[in-house]
Design a protein around this motif. Structure first.
Motif, PDB file in Angstrom:
ATOM      1  N   GLU A 173       0.781  -1.144   0.023  1.00 10.42           N
ATOM      2  CA  GLU A 173      -0.286   0.022   0.022  1.00 10.42           C
ATOM      3  C   GLU A 173       0.867   1.369   0.008  1.00 10.42           C
ATOM      4  N   LEU A 174       2.171   0.925   0.153  1.00 12.53           N
ATOM      5  CA  LEU A 174       3.005   2.292   0.124  1.00 12.53           C
ATOM      6  C   LEU A 174       3.595   2.443  -1.269  1.00 12.53           C
ATOM      7  N   ALA A 175       3.720   3.594  -1.864  1.00 19.94           N
ATOM      8  CA  ALA A 175       4.188   3.870  -3.097  1.00 19.94           C
ATOM      9  C   ALA A 175       5.867   3.590  -3.241  1.00 19.94           C
ATOM     10  N   PRO A 176       6.225   3.073  -4.407  1.00 20.73           N
ATOM     11  CA  PRO A 176       7.594   2.860  -4.529  1.00 20.73           C
ATOM     12  C   PRO A 176       8.484   3.970  -3.948  1.00 20.73           C
ATOM     13  N   ARG A 177       8.125   5.017  -4.035  1.00 20.65           N
ATOM     14  CA  ARG A 177       8.984   6.347  -3.753  1.00 20.65           C
ATOM     15  C   ARG A 177       8.992   6.282  -2.104  1.00 20.65           C
ATOM     16  N   ASP A 178       7.781   5.997  -1.614  1.00 18.55           N
ATOM     17  CA  ASP A 178       7.941   5.991   0.053  1.00 18.55           C
ATOM     18  C   ASP A 178       8.576   4.981   0.503  1.00 18.55           C
ATOM     19  N   ARG A 179       8.619   3.831  -0.191  1.00 19.09           N
ATOM     20  CA  ARG A 179       9.370   2.636   0.323  1.00 19.09           C
ATOM     21  C   ARG A 179      11.029   3.039   0.064  1.00 19.09           C
ATOM     22  N   ALA A 180      11.036   3.660  -1.054  1.00 18.35           N
ATOM     23  CA  ALA A 180      12.581   4.036  -1.283  1.00 18.35           C
ATOM     24  C   ALA A 180      13.121   5.024  -0.271  1.00 18.35           C
ATOM     25  N   THR A 181      12.216   5.764   0.431  1.00 21.19           N
ATOM     26  CA  THR A 181      12.550   6.929   1.088  1.00 21.19           C
ATOM     27  C   THR A 181      13.062   6.094   2.313  1.00 21.19           C
ATOM     28  N   LEU A 182      11.856   5.301   2.791  1.00 21.17           N
ATOM     29  CA  LEU A 182      12.291   4.783   4.229  1.00 21.17           C
ATOM     30  C   LEU A 182      13.506   3.549   3.910  1.00 21.17           C
ATOM     31  N   THR A 183      13.788   3.139   2.957  1.00 20.27           N
ATOM     32  CA  THR A 183      14.968   2.208   2.775  1.00 20.27           C
ATOM     33  C   THR A 183      16.305   2.882   3.072  1.00 20.27           C
ATOM     34  N   MET A 184      16.333   4.304   2.177  1.00 20.33           N
ATOM     35  CA  MET A 184      17.387   5.014   2.770  1.00 20.33           C
ATOM     36  C   MET A 184      17.619   5.590   3.953  1.00 20.33           C
ATOM     37  N   ALA A 185      16.495   5.796   4.684  1.00 23.83           N
ATOM     38  CA  ALA A 185      16.664   6.327   5.906  1.00 23.83           C
ATOM     39  C   ALA A 185      17.183   5.056   6.971  1.00 23.83           C
ATOM     40  N   LEU A 186      16.702   3.983   6.450  1.00 17.94           N
ATOM     41  CA  LEU A 186      17.144   2.796   7.421  1.00 17.94           C
ATOM     42  C   LEU A 186      18.435   2.421   7.002  1.00 17.94           C
ATOM     43  N   ASP A 187      18.973   2.496   5.940  1.00 15.35           N
ATOM     44  CA  ASP A 187      20.541   2.444   5.416  1.00 15.35           C
ATOM     45  C   ASP A 187      21.344   3.359   6.213  1.00 15.35           C
ATOM     46  N   PHE A 188      21.016   4.731   6.145  1.00 13.87           N
ATOM     47  CA  PHE A 188      21.874   5.702   6.746  1.00 13.87           C
ATOM     48  C   PHE A 188      22.040   5.673   8.296  1.00 13.87           C
ATOM     49  N   GLY A 189      20.825   5.468   8.963  1.00 18.01           N
ATOM     50  CA  GLY A 189      20.598   5.414  10.300  1.00 18.01           C
ATOM     51  C   GLY A 189      21.031   4.293  10.765  1.00 18.01           C
ATOM     52  N   LEU A 190      20.893   3.059  10.201  1.00 20.48           N
ATOM     53  CA  LEU A 190      21.653   1.952  10.950  1.00 20.48           C
ATOM     54  C   LEU A 190      22.884   1.847  10.710  1.00 20.48           C
ATOM     55  N   ALA A 191      23.472   2.306   9.448  1.00 21.98           N
ATOM     56  CA  ALA A 191      25.083   2.355   9.363  1.00 21.98           C
ATOM     57  C   ALA A 191      25.787   3.235  10.378  1.00 21.98           C
ATOM     58  N   PHE A 192      24.974   4.357  10.716  1.00 21.82           N
ATOM     59  CA  PHE A 192      25.510   5.136  11.631  1.00 21.82           C
ATOM     60  C   PHE A 192      25.731   4.575  13.010  1.00 21.82           C
ATOM     61  N   GLN A 193      24.692   3.937  13.454  1.00 19.22           N
ATOM     62  CA  GLN A 193      24.521   3.196  14.537  1.00 19.22           C
ATOM     63  C   GLN A 193      25.518   2.089  14.775  1.00 19.22           C
ATOM     64  N   HIS A 194      25.559   1.471  13.647  1.00 19.02           N
ATOM     65  CA  HIS A 194      26.563   0.371  13.778  1.00 19.02           C
ATOM     66  C   HIS A 194      27.908   0.697  13.748  1.00 19.02           C
ATOM     67  N   LEU A 195      28.453   1.609  13.028  1.00 18.13           N
ATOM     68  CA  LEU A 195      29.810   2.061  12.997  1.00 18.13           C
ATOM     69  C   LEU A 195      30.032   2.816  14.358  1.00 18.13           C
ATOM     70  N   LEU A 196      29.558   3.053  15.220  1.00 21.25           N
ATOM     71  CA  LEU A 196      29.554   3.475  16.543  1.00 21.25           C
ATOM     72  C   LEU A 196      29.348   2.164  17.552  1.00 21.25           C
ATOM     73  N   ASP A 197      28.494   1.192  17.297  1.00 16.62           N
ATOM     74  CA  ASP A 197      28.326   0.173  18.192  1.00 16.62           C
ATOM     75  C   ASP A 197      27.903  -1.224  17.230  1.00 16.62           C
ATOM     76  N   PRO A 198      28.993  -1.830  16.693  1.00 22.05           N
ATOM     77  CA  PRO A 198      28.792  -2.760  15.745  1.00 22.05           C
ATOM     78  C   PRO A 198      28.391  -3.839  16.368  1.00 22.05           C
ATOM     79  N   VAL A 199      28.489  -4.211  17.779  1.00 19.50           N
ATOM     80  CA  VAL A 199      28.175  -5.414  18.402  1.00 19.50           C
ATOM     81  C   VAL A 199      26.494  -5.524  18.828  1.00 19.50           C
ATOM     82  N   ARG A 200      26.144  -4.480  19.282  1.00 22.64           N
ATOM     83  CA  ARG A 200      24.621  -4.267  19.765  1.00 22.64           C
ATOM     84  C   ARG A 200      23.752  -3.857  18.376  1.00 22.64           C
TER      85      ARG A 200
END
Length: 219
Positions: A173-200
């Protein structure tokens, strides 16, 4: 040495093709220096003089190829996009870890070096755009192009592919553009957290998140 007409042939260095090659080499050297210095020091911490010196060139070489710092920044963003057309930060982190696991030792001195540098640059791009109104619009356009590129790979909204939670919409039900936006947010946000705290915050979590957000890809 002369040709059949008794004229001295032009030096290869003066031919249009040679001049174009030199220009491309100069631009590549400046972009590589900007990528390294801006990741290490931040965009405001490395001047155009610093970048020219790191590339073994003069500041004049910068201005003969780029209108200024913003133009150089946008060219670097375009290069990053072209080199990582289908690669996300978390994908790079996971690939580096898998490469180290297969060989028993990392192929690079620091397997996180490339994705860490990319993450630092993305933060710097965002900060620069937040502080410079005119540059911010152009950087926003760059993000929009990345979202459109990703959206084209996803199934249309009228093709539901996964069931959503009882209190929320299904992925389809989400347009591809919305899913793309959420995917990029997930990628950047998770990467920033992982680089600081790779174990957790393991990078593998990104694969699960992408499946939940994107659903199945366009066939």
């Amino acid at each position: 040495m002369t040709d059949a007409r008794g004229q001295r042939p032009e030096s290869g260095a003066g031919r249009p093709g040679a001049r174009r090659d030199r220009r491309e080499q100069t631009r590549a050297a400046l972009l590589a220096a900007a990528e390294r210095l801006w990741a290490e020091r931040g965009i405001h911490g490395a001047s155009l003089d610093d970048i020219a010196a790191a590339a073994g060139l003069t500041k004049g070489a910068v201005y003969s190829n780029f209108a200024g710092k913003t133009d150089l920044l946008l060219a670097l963003m375009e290069r990053i996009t072209s080199e990582r057309t289908r690669t996300d930060v978390c994908d790079e982190l996971r690939a580096a870890a898998e490469d180290a696991d297969r060989t028993g030792r990392p192929s690079r001195r620091d397997p996180d070096e490339a994705p860490r540098r990319l993450a630092l640059l993305l933060v710097e791009f965002w900060l620069y755009g937040m502080r410079d109104y005119a540059a911010g619009w152009r950087i926003a356009d760059w993000y929009a192009e990345r979202r459109e590129q990703l959206a084209r790979e996803l199934a249309p909204a009228d093709e539901p592919d996964t069931e959503g939670p009882a209190d929320g919409p299904a992925t389809g039900e989400l347009a591809p553009r919305d899913r793309a936006t959420l995917t990029m947010a997930l990628d950047f946000g998770l990467a920033f957290q992982h680089l600081l705290d790779p174990v957790r915050v393991p990078a593998d979590l990104y694969r699960t998140g992408k499946t939940l957000v994107q659903g199945r890809p366009r066939p």
